[in-house]
Design an enzyme around this catalytic site. Sequence first.
Site, mmCIF file in Angstrom:
data_model
loop_
_atom_site.group_PDB
_atom_site.id
_atom_site.type_symbol
_atom_site.label_atom_id
_atom_site.label_comp_id
_atom_site.label_asym_id
_atom_site.label_seq_id
_atom_site.Cartn_x
_atom_site.Cartn_y
_atom_site.Cartn_z
ATOM 1 N N CYS A 2 -4.468 11.409 0.596
ATOM 2 C CA CYS A 2 -4.754 12.809 0.918
ATOM 3 C C CYS A 2 -4.292 13.175 2.330
ATOM 4 C CB CYS A 2 -6.248 13.062 0.842
ATOM 5 S SG CYS A 2 -6.982 12.520 -0.687
ATOM 6 N N ASN A 99 -10.767 13.728 3.590
ATOM 7 C CA ASN A 99 -10.049 12.506 3.192
ATOM 8 C C ASN A 99 -11.032 11.365 3.283
ATOM 9 O OD1 ASN A 99 -7.751 13.961 3.136
ATOM 10 N ND2 ASN A 99 -6.738 12.919 4.834
ATOM 11 N N GLY A 100 -11.058 10.513 2.288
ATOM 12 C CA GLY A 100 -11.941 9.343 2.346
ATOM 13 C C GLY A 100 -12.842 9.302 1.135
ATOM 14 N N GLU A 473 9.890 -8.855 -2.321
ATOM 15 C CA GLU A 473 10.074 -7.503 -1.791
ATOM 16 C C GLU A 473 11.080 -6.708 -2.643
ATOM 17 O OE1 GLU A 473 8.691 -5.511 -0.047
ATOM 18 O OE2 GLU A 473 10.202 -4.045 0.517
ATOM 19 N N GLU A 480 8.571 -0.074 -7.959
ATOM 20 C CA GLU A 480 7.819 1.105 -7.517
ATOM 21 C C GLU A 480 8.601 2.400 -7.623
ATOM 22 O OE1 GLU A 480 6.506 1.336 -3.421
ATOM 23 O OE2 GLU A 480 8.160 0.073 -2.783
HETATM 24 C C1 F6R Z 1 5.938 -0.454 -0.630
HETATM 25 C C2 F6R Z 1 5.061 -0.039 0.447
HETATM 26 C C3 F6R Z 1 3.676 -0.543 0.441
HETATM 27 C C4 F6R Z 1 3.154 -0.711 1.878
HETATM 28 C C5 F6R Z 1 1.658 -1.070 1.850
HETATM 29 C C6 F6R Z 1 1.123 -1.322 3.247
HETATM 30 O O1 F6R Z 1 7.228 0.074 -0.480
HETATM 31 O O2 F6R Z 1 5.440 0.722 1.297
HETATM 32 O O3 F6R Z 1 3.558 -1.724 -0.281
HETATM 33 O O4 F6R Z 1 3.887 -1.712 2.510
HETATM 34 O O5 F6R Z 1 0.937 -0.038 1.258
HETATM 35 O O6 F6R Z 1 1.291 -0.208 4.063
HETATM 36 P P1 F6R Z 1 1.289 -0.337 5.630
HETATM 37 O O7 F6R Z 1 2.474 -1.155 6.011
HETATM 38 O O8 F6R Z 1 1.355 1.064 6.131
HETATM 39 O O9 F6R Z 1 0.015 -1.034 6.004
#
Ligand code: F6R
Length: 596
Positions: A2, A99-100, A473, A480
């Site tokens: 959000c 948000n939350g 990765e 995704e």
């Molecule tokens: C995939 C992607 C997510 C983020 C994950 C962690 O492309 O972007 O898997 O890597 O949600 O997000 P951060 O790095 O913001 O903690």
Amino acid sequence: MCGIVGYIGDKLVAPILLEGLSKLEYRGYDSAGIAVCDENGVTIEKAVGKLENLYKKTDNGTTISGTKGIGHTRWATHGKPTEENAHPHKSERFVLVHNGIIENEEFLRSKYLKGVNFVSETDTEIIPWLLDKFTQSGEDTEMAIRHLMSEIVGSYALAIIDRENPDVLYAVKNKSPLLIGKGEGFNMIGSDSMAMIANTNMFFEIHDKEYVVITKETVKIYTQYGKLIDRAPFKAELDLSDTEKGTYAHFMIKEIEEQPAVIRRLIQKYADENGDISVDKAIVNDIQSCDKIYIIACGTSYHAGLVGKQLFETMAKKPCDSYIASEFVHNTPLLSEKPFFIFISQSGETADSRAVMVKVKAMGHKILTITNVKGSTLSREANYTLLLHAGPEIAVASTKAYTAQIAVLAILASTVAKEPGLDIKYELSKVANVIETICSESETYKYLAEKYLKNARNAFYIGRCVDYYVCLEAALKLKEISYIQAEGFAAGELKHGTIALIEKGTPVIAIITQENINLNTRSNIEEVKARGAKTLVISTSSLSSHNDKIVIRDVHPLLAPIVSVVPTQYIAYYAALCKGRDIDKPRNLAKSVTVE
Ligand code: F6R
């Protein structure tokens, strides 16, 4: 997840709110809404689906008068994405966006709100009614907000309109991100700076359990107990052009192609006055004196952490493991005697990672955060921060943050290493040049993605050692955004069961960048080929064989993941493109995952 935006000033507010919300679209959402105040009261408009529906409904915001308002993009948690569930939510007196997640919602409903006719399925709707209840019992608005903060358990960033205080907006924060934007003759509220950057680049950080009283001229921040806080605003390094995609079709492709520049920027940012790469000595000393490094992260950042493990163990001879945050928090391993924690997070706001941070901080351990967002929650709460300097990453699928994370881990590991090892500055410059060459061959990846994946239902990436980490990765990126079921697999492990899934035409993409496993991975390629797989090999030139379709120039083997991942990013992008997917905003996903 959000997004929140709010504005109080002299301009027509609805177009400002809509523009702010459009800058938050990258976070992921499934409905949106705004509430605007003028002398006749509060107008609320909501729409399910894309923000353009709200634009249409309000004729780009021009049909609503008023110079104070709040807006929200909702990523459904409690209740489906419907207009009833979309924010803002209201009671008789208050209108707000949230948000939350409120964890003690049921308890509060039965304690205070029996008899209220709720119109939505959300937890949020109890909040304006609680404020009504408290003000009806004689509390003024600020007292009611403090009372609310003492009652609700959970995460919340709130922007609140009180119909009886037309010259004020209120904001409240606990665990969910929130910033206040400071302008000349106006002020703003936003869940991140992007929502406000078209109007201002000066921001106040808001910490947990604080609330803010905002007029067009003033911003007053208070503790939960009503003590005024003296806090200076900071200037964001971001500018509006960073948040636009220019001539690119999607943010993702723009961000893939920014990678050489990001690596070069990192070399520059981490150079000392003599031009040598260096990192804060306190961080280096703490890592040198710890007995194990624990890397905590989620998703792509976790995958970068796996490469980090390899870097710390090989270069710095430090034991290291990378952990999925949402597992570590409930299944914490037996810790070593002197652990050092590294949190990796593009956004710096990920709730799963934060839950671990709260836990290990309480144990008194030293923490470093590696993040792209200065002033983010994980950065503020750590002992140290190293920035990724990647510029805003707007596509939901992370690309440049991943490569920047590995580059920063490599800089750190090489600085911690006591024996002089690789010349990191030279090696990273080479990495930047090689990525540039890869980017110049995007047509090849487009052709291969269409050939191998256009009609695929599932696909495998296989590799060994550090190549396997990149496969994880690569598979995440592919699934995704293209929605092809993809798996990253340890090449040697396939034959222990998973090879049963290989049938005629299954795409299997192998990554080979390490000499010690070259022949082993090639044997595994033959195994799947013999069972009908359509194979494609990504290798480095010194290890390549004449059938390999993607050959990348050699870099230092420890830094190979930074380059070998790039063709896989292109492959994911073009596979999603030929399948007609919404590349920058894939279904069900959010950019900044602020709930556990
Ligand atoms: C995939 C992607 C997510 C983020 C994950 C962690 O492309 O972007 O898997 O890597 O949600 O997000 P951060 O790095 O913001 O903690």
